[in-house]
Write a protein that holds these residues in place. Structure first.
Motif, PDB file in Angstrom:
ATOM      1  N   ILE A  49      74.922  16.179  27.297  1.00 19.60           N
ATOM      2  CA  ILE A  49      74.811  17.270  27.433  1.00 19.60           C
ATOM      3  C   ILE A  49      74.051  17.724  26.500  1.00 19.60           C
ATOM      4  O   ILE A  49      72.904  18.734  26.813  1.00 19.60           O
ATOM      5  N   LEU A  50      73.430  16.891  25.954  1.00 16.71           N
ATOM      6  CA  LEU A  50      72.507  17.136  24.843  1.00 16.71           C
ATOM      7  C   LEU A  50      71.276  17.145  24.733  1.00 16.71           C
ATOM      8  O   LEU A  50      70.253  17.724  24.636  1.00 16.71           O
ATOM      9  N   GLY A  51      70.282  16.242  25.961  1.00 16.58           N
ATOM     10  CA  GLY A  51      69.633  16.066  26.466  1.00 16.58           C
ATOM     11  C   GLY A  51      70.075  15.936  28.257  1.00 16.58           C
ATOM     12  O   GLY A  51      68.415  16.346  28.765  1.00 16.58           O
ATOM     13  N   ALA A  66      68.882  28.223  18.101  1.00 18.52           N
ATOM     14  CA  ALA A  66      68.865  29.361  19.596  1.00 18.52           C
ATOM     15  C   ALA A  66      69.473  28.229  20.640  1.00 18.52           C
ATOM     16  O   ALA A  66      68.990  27.425  20.850  1.00 18.52           O
ATOM     17  N   PRO A  67      69.955  29.351  20.947  1.00 15.35           N
ATOM     18  CA  PRO A  67      70.573  28.384  22.538  1.00 15.35           C
ATOM     19  C   PRO A  67      69.597  27.937  23.913  1.00 15.35           C
ATOM     20  O   PRO A  67      68.540  29.493  23.376  1.00 15.35           O
ATOM     21  N   VAL A  68      70.677  26.886  24.503  1.00 14.64           N
ATOM     22  CA  VAL A  68      69.210  26.638  25.121  1.00 14.64           C
ATOM     23  C   VAL A  68      69.407  26.711  26.323  1.00 14.64           C
ATOM     24  O   VAL A  68      71.434  25.932  26.674  1.00 14.64           O
ATOM     25  N   THR A  69      69.518  26.712  27.411  1.00 12.35           N
ATOM     26  CA  THR A  69      69.888  25.653  28.959  1.00 12.35           C
ATOM     27  C   THR A  69      68.607  24.929  29.415  1.00 12.35           C
ATOM     28  O   THR A  69      67.287  25.376  29.477  1.00 12.35           O
ATOM     29  N   TYR A  70      69.329  23.934  29.709  1.00 10.26           N
ATOM     30  CA  TYR A  70      68.519  22.691  30.129  1.00 10.26           C
ATOM     31  C   TYR A  70      68.344  23.052  31.785  1.00 10.26           C
ATOM     32  O   TYR A  70      69.734  22.924  31.922  1.00 10.26           O
ATOM     33  N   HIS A  71      68.068  22.600  32.907  1.00 10.38           N
ATOM     34  CA  HIS A  71      68.366  22.702  34.037  1.00 10.38           C
ATOM     35  C   HIS A  71      68.017  20.932  34.582  1.00 10.38           C
ATOM     36  O   HIS A  71      68.412  20.918  35.421  1.00 10.38           O
ATOM     37  N   SER A  72      67.648  20.306  33.949  1.00 12.90           N
ATOM     38  CA  SER A  72      67.639  18.653  33.702  1.00 12.90           C
ATOM     39  C   SER A  72      66.772  17.851  32.852  1.00 12.90           C
ATOM     40  O   SER A  72      66.658  18.296  31.849  1.00 12.90           O
TER      41      SER A  72
END
Length: 497
Positions: A49-51, A66-72
Motif C-alpha cells: 500500500i505504501l508503495g 497530502a492525500p495521494v492515490t497511486y494506481h501502480s
C-alpha cells in the motif's frame, strides 16, 4: 524530523476478509522504521500500500502531508517511493545492467548506451562490495547475488522513501554488512527507510523506530533501545517464547546414509560423511562453500561421482525419483522457484512429488484426505485448500513444502535453509518438526546459513570450506567460534617454512 509518507486509519480487505484494521503509520526523513510481526500479520500488505501496489479499502495514504492515490508501483516510484520486494522482480534472461536500467535505459543517439549502463551498474555493485559482473545473466546468479541486484536496482532509483521487505534474508555476513553501510548512508542523507525483517538482531542494530503488527493491527510502538529482542518476539506472537529449540533428547542408532568420496561438478571435492538413525546432522559453511551442491549431488539434482550407501546397500541416484525410491528426500532452499508451484492450489503442491508412487493417477479423494492431514500435522494455515499457494505467507509456504517433502515417507531427509524468510513463531514450530522427525527414527541433515539454527538443532556439525569438509564438531564443541574458524580456514595447521 519530517513525516514523508504515512498511513491514516488504513484498512484492507480481500473479499470478505479484512486483513488490516485501522493502521496508522508514519515514515520520517533520516530515520529507519522497522515493521515486525509474524508471517500473515499484514506487513507485506502495508508495504504494498505504501508503495502503490495495492490501494487501501478505507483510510488514506499521505505523501508530504497530502492525500495521494497511486494506481501502480511505477507511479509510486515516480514520487520517489521505492520498494525492494521479498520476491525477486528480475528478468532472468537479461543482464544485471539490463535489469537495473529496465524501463530507464540510457540512450545515445537512436540506440542504447550499453557502456554507460554497465559503468553505472559497476559503480552501484562496488558500493555493495560485491563481485557480481554487470554483464552476467540473472539466470546464472545465485539467490544471494540476485538479492544484491535487487538492492542495487533500488539504490539506482534515488529514492526519497525506500521500503525493504526482508532484504538480508538470503545474504552472507559480508553482504549484510555492506547493506547496513548503505542503510546508514541513506539515513544520513535524509532518506526515509522502512524495513521488514525476521532477524531481531538486525532490528536492534538498524531501527530508530519499531512498529509491531499482529493479526493486522498495530500492537506496540517503540523507539531505539526501548524494546529487547525477547520483548519484540513476545509482542509479535502474543506470548513468551521460551525454549525456541527443542531438547536434543534422541538416541542415535545404526548408520542410514554413508557417502564416500563424493565429487559434484568440481564444486564438491572428495566429501565423505555418515548419518545415523535418529540424528540431526548440521552442515555449515560460508555461501559458496558447496553445502547446497553437496545435497543436490546426493539426491541426484546434479551429476556426481562417488559412492552412496543407504542402510548398508550401495545405491545409484541419478535423479530425485531415484532418491525417493531409495527413501531419501530433499527440501530445497528456494521454495518459490524450485519447491512450489505458486500459481497452483495447495493439494496440487502437496501431492506432486508423490504422483509417481501413486501410479501417476490423481485421486481427488486421497488428495483431499492427505491435505486435511497435512494441514493438521504441520499447522498449515490457509483460508481454503483451493487458494493460490503464492498467496500463503512465507511460513505457511515453508510448512506446505515440508509436508510435501514428507508425503513420500522418506527415512532420510535433507532440509536446506529450513527457516529462511519466516517469522520467529513459525521458526519455533519448524524446529520442533525437525526434532520430531529424529524422534521418529528418521535421519536428518540440516543445511543453514544461520549459525544459531545449526547450533540449536544439530547433534553433530560438519563444516564445509571450498567444496571440502573442513572439520567436524559435536557435543559441547558445537559453538559459533569453532564453526566460524573452520569455515574460514583458521584451524588449518601452518605449513612448515
Amino acid at each position: 524530523m519530517t513525516v514523508v509518507l504515512a498511513l491514516e486509519k488504513v484498512t484492507k480487505s480481500f473479499g470478505p476478509v479484512e486483513v488490516l484494521h485501522g493502521v496508522d503509520l508514519a515514515l520520517h526523513t533520516g530515520e529507519v522504521h522497522a515493521l515486525i510481526g509474524e508471517n500473515g500479520a499484514g506487513k507485506s500488505t502495508i508495504m504494498k500500500i505504501l508503495g502503490g501496489y495495492l490501494a487501501p479499502t478505507t483510510g488514506r495514504v499521505l505523501l508530504d502531508g497530502a492525500p495521494v492515490t497511486y494506481h501502480s508501483g511505477p507511479e509510486g516510484e515516480a514520487q520517489g517511493v521505492v520498494v525492494i520486494h521479498q520476491e525477486f522482480n528480475l528478468a532472468a534472461d537479461l543482464t544485471v545492467a539490463g535489469n537495473i536500467f529496465l524501463g530507464r535505459e540510457i540512450t545515445r543517439g537512436l540506440g542504447l548506451d550499453h557502456a554507460a549502463m554497465r559503468a553505472a551498474t559497476a559503480e552501484l555493485l562496488a558500493r555493495l562490495d560485491t563481485s557480481i559482473r554487470p554483464e552476467a545473466l540473472i539466470r546464472d546468479l545465485s539467490v544471494p547475488d540476485r538479492q544484491m541486484v535487487e538492492i542495487a536496482k533500488a539504490l539506482s532509483r534515488k529514492a526519497r522513501v525506500l521500503i525493504m521487505d526482508e532484504p538480508s534474508a538470503a545474504l552472507t555476513h559480508r553482504e549484510v554488512e555492506a547493506l547496513y553501510a548503505q542503510v546508514d548512508r541513506l539515513r544520513a542523507e535524509g532518506v526515509a527507510l522502512m524495513f521488514c525483517s525476521h532477524r531481531l538482531d538486525e532490528v536492534s542494530r538498524l531501527a530508530d523506530r519499531i512498529t509491531v503488527l499482529r493479526d493486522g493491527s498495530v500492537v506496540q510502538r517503540s523507539l531505539r533501545g526501548e524494546m529487547t529482542e525477547d520483548g519484540m518476539a513476545a509482542a509479535m506472537v502474543g506470548r513468551e517464547l521460551t525454549d525456541i529449540f527443542p531438547p536434543k533428547d534422541t538416541t542415535t542408532g545404526e548408520t542410514l546414509l554413508e557417502v564416500r568420496g563424493l565429487n559434484v561438478q568440481n564444486l564438491v571435492k572428495d566429501v565423505s560423511l555418515t548419518l545415523h538413525k535418529g540424528e540431526v546432522l548440521g552442515i555449515a559453511g560460508l555461501v559458496g562453500s558447496g553445502r547446497t551442491e553437496l545435497a543436490e549431488g546426493i539426491v541426484g539434482l546434479r551429476p556426481a561421482t562417488g559412492e552412496i550407501r543407504i542402510g548398508g546397500r550401495q545405491v545409484q541416484i541419478r535423479s530425485p525419483r531415484d532418491a525417493r525410491a531409495a527413501g531419501l528426500a530433499y527440501l530445497t532452499e528456494d521454495r518459490k522457484e524450485a519447491g512450489l508451484l505458486l500459481d497452483k492450489n495447495l493439494p496440487v503442491n502437496l501431492t506432486l512429488s508423490a504422483l509417481d508412487m501413486w501410479g501417476f493417477r490423481i485421486d481427488p479423494k486421497r488428495e483431499k484426505a492427505e491435505m486435511t492431514r497435512a494441514r493438521k500435522e504441520f499447522d498449515i494455515r490457509a483460508a481454503s485448500d483451493e487458494m493460490r499457494t503464492g498467496a500463503l505467507s512465507g511460513g505457511n509456504q515453508q510448512k506446505l513444502l515440508l509436508a510435501k517433502t514428507m508425503l513420500t515417507g522418506p527415512e532420510i531427509v535433507i532440509i536446506d535453509e529450513p527457516t529462511r524468510g519466516i517469522d520467529i513463531g513459525t521458526k519455533q514450530q519448524i524446529y520442533h518438526f525437525v526434532r520430531a522427525l529424529a524422534r521418529q527414527g528418521k535421519a536428518v541433515i540440516v543445511i543453514s546459513s544461520e549459525l544459531p539454527e545449526v547450533i540449536g538443532l544439530s547433534d553433530r556439525v560438519l563444516v564445509m570450506r571450498m567444496g571440502r569438509i573442513a572439520g567436524e564438531v559435536e557435543g559441547a564443541a558445537i559453538t559459533e567460534e569453532n564453526i566460524v574458524r573452520l569455515a574460514m580456514g583458521l584451524d588449518r595447521e601452518e605449513e612448515p617454512a
